[in-house]
Scaffold this motif. Structure first.
Motif, short mmCIF file in Angstrom:
data_model
loop_
_atom_site.label_atom_id
_atom_site.label_comp_id
_atom_site.label_asym_id
_atom_site.label_seq_id
_atom_site.Cartn_x
_atom_site.Cartn_y
_atom_site.Cartn_z
N PRO A 56 -4.15 -3.07 13.72
CA PRO A 56 -3.43 -1.89 13.26
C PRO A 56 -3.64 -1.66 11.76
O PRO A 56 -3.89 -2.61 11.01
N PRO A 57 -3.55 -0.41 11.30
CA PRO A 57 -3.66 -0.15 9.87
C PRO A 57 -2.46 -0.70 9.12
O PRO A 57 -1.39 -0.90 9.70
N PHE A 58 -2.65 -0.95 7.84
CA PHE A 58 -1.51 -1.31 7.00
C PHE A 58 -0.52 -0.15 6.99
O PHE A 58 -0.91 1.02 6.87
N ALA A 59 0.74 -0.46 7.09
CA ALA A 59 1.78 0.57 6.99
C ALA A 59 2.03 0.89 5.52
O ALA A 59 2.02 0.00 4.66
N LEU A 60 2.25 2.15 5.25
CA LEU A 60 2.55 2.54 3.87
C LEU A 60 3.94 2.03 3.47
O LEU A 60 4.86 1.97 4.29
N ASN A 61 4.05 1.65 2.20
CA ASN A 61 5.31 1.21 1.61
C ASN A 61 5.84 -0.08 2.23
O ASN A 61 7.04 -0.37 2.15
N ASN A 89 -3.32 3.23 -5.52
CA ASN A 89 -3.00 3.14 -4.09
C ASN A 89 -2.03 2.00 -3.78
O ASN A 89 -1.58 1.88 -2.64
N PHE A 90 -1.70 1.19 -4.78
CA PHE A 90 -0.89 0.00 -4.56
C PHE A 90 0.30 -0.02 -5.51
O PHE A 90 0.30 0.64 -6.55
N ARG A 91 1.29 -0.83 -5.16
CA ARG A 91 2.37 -1.11 -6.09
C ARG A 91 2.84 -2.55 -5.87
O ARG A 91 2.68 -3.12 -4.79
N THR A 92 3.42 -3.11 -6.91
CA THR A 92 3.96 -4.46 -6.86
C THR A 92 5.48 -4.40 -6.88
O THR A 92 6.07 -3.68 -7.69
N LEU A 106 0.86 -1.18 0.00
CA LEU A 106 0.00 0.00 0.00
C LEU A 106 0.90 1.23 0.00
O LEU A 106 1.76 1.38 0.87
N VAL A 107 0.74 2.11 -0.99
CA VAL A 107 1.61 3.28 -1.09
C VAL A 107 0.89 4.59 -0.76
O VAL A 107 1.54 5.61 -0.54
N SER A 108 -0.43 4.57 -0.72
CA SER A 108 -1.18 5.76 -0.32
C SER A 108 -2.53 5.31 0.23
O SER A 108 -3.04 4.25 -0.13
#
Length: 337
Positions: free
Chosen positions: A61-66, A20-23, A8-10
């Motif tokens: 907890p929320p997913f951490a970015l990056n 909002n995602f990247r691979t 998750l990136v944003s």
């Protein structure tokens, strides 16, 4: 060995998008003592994951970015430095959103293969999904023999399990809502619901009143919104609700108005209780015994919507939020075969 992973990136505002995602591809280190490496066969995408994409207080907890996201997965051990997890073992774990997982053996639970049942069932009818239905109906809503039970989102993985378990436990009448005529037919034709309706066709309040002219005793809520409002109208005195999810509001922006008939909670002596399955893990052994028996006896059936390819995991997740799945939505990775 390399692992393809999704991060998750944003944080989404409203509906998530592919942006909002990247691979990423990560090279895995050599195994340490007590570690295992697992090639995932199937990944789970679930409604609760949408809440974890927001940076707000919740039960997890929320997913951490990056960082690589997590979630249910089932796969096969391909390399091991743990005597309890030999190569070839099928395991379930929470290191989803990747095709290859590696961690301490304590994070992986070995399960047995069942003839004629795909290992993906451990993410649905044999896993946390159906456990949610099992404890929500019995421990939270305290369903009794003869009760009229209403299930929202009834063609999904949790809802379809709720309806079938209610029937096994002696419900007098089981009613479900779904999002298409095809799903409505599935509920009454395959899952044993006594009545079902398409919530997109006309107000839920009107359709529930017609389906349950004598009222309801139990409501298993996966949707919230107009479904909860309709249930509050339809409840008999002493009715009980298991509040499992509110998918109708997961992608809204701003505040969502509450039901306009909350006074019924008081005047009819209703009980509304929210729950998360993590607080009921002690019930898993009894659930596994019961569900295994029901499956082997043909008293429970299930559907899966399978999306193929790790690269399509985000689309599978978005499709699940849009209601494109029948039964459990899973991603087939298939690395170990």
């Amino acid at each position: 060995m390399r692992s393809t992973q999704i991060q998750l990136v944003s944080r989404p505002t409203g509906w998530p998008t592919e942006e909002n995602f990247r691979t990423v591809e990560t090279e895995l280190p050599e195994l340490g003592d007590g570690q295992v490496r697992v090639a995932n066969d199937f990944l789970s995408v679930d409604p609760y994951m949408r809440g974890r994409m927001n940076d707000v207080r919740s039960y997890v907890p929320p997913f951490a970015l990056n960082e690589t996201m997590t979630g249910g997965a089932v796969g096969r051990v391909v390399e091991s430095r743990s005597d309890e997890h030999p190569v070839g073992s099928v395991v379930v774990h929470q290191l989803g959103w990747r095709d290859v997982a590696q961690a301490d053996a304590s994070q992986f639970r070995v399960v047995r293969e069942i003839d004629g049942v795909p290992t993906s069932a451990y993410l649905g009818i044999l896993g946390m999904t159906a456990l949610t239905a099992y404890v929500g109906l019995q421990d939270v809503a305290r369903m009794q023999e003869g009760d009229t039970v209403f299930v929202s989102g009834a063609a999904g993985a949790v809802g379809s399990a709720v309806g079938q378990i209610a029937r096994i436990l002696g419900a007098g009448r089981v009613i479900g809502s779904a999002g298409s005529p095809e799903k409505v037919d599935l509920l009454t034709g395959k899952y044993g619901f006594d009545a079902a309706f398409d919530y997109k066709q006309s107000p839920v309040r009107d359709q529930l009143r017609e389906a349950a002219p004598d009222g309801i005793d139990v409501y298993f809520d996966n949707v919230g919104g107009d479904h909860l409002e309709a249930a509050l109208d339809a409840f008999n005195d002493g009715g009980r609700t298991a509040l499992c999810g509110a998918i109708s509001a997961y992608n809204t922006v701003g505040t969502t108005p509450g039901p306009d008939n909350m006074s019924n909670i008081v005047t009819r002596g209703l009980t509304l209780q929210g729950f998360t399955v993590g607080n009921y893990l002690h019930r898993f052994p009894q659930f596994a015994e019961d569900m295994g028996t029901w499956l082997s006896e043909g008293r429970v059936t299930f559907d899966e919507t399978i999306v193929h390819g790790i690269e399509n995991t985000v689309e599978a997740f978005l499709g699940m939020l849009r209601g494109e799945n029948t039964g459990k939505m899973v991603v087939s990775v298939g690395n170990s075969r």
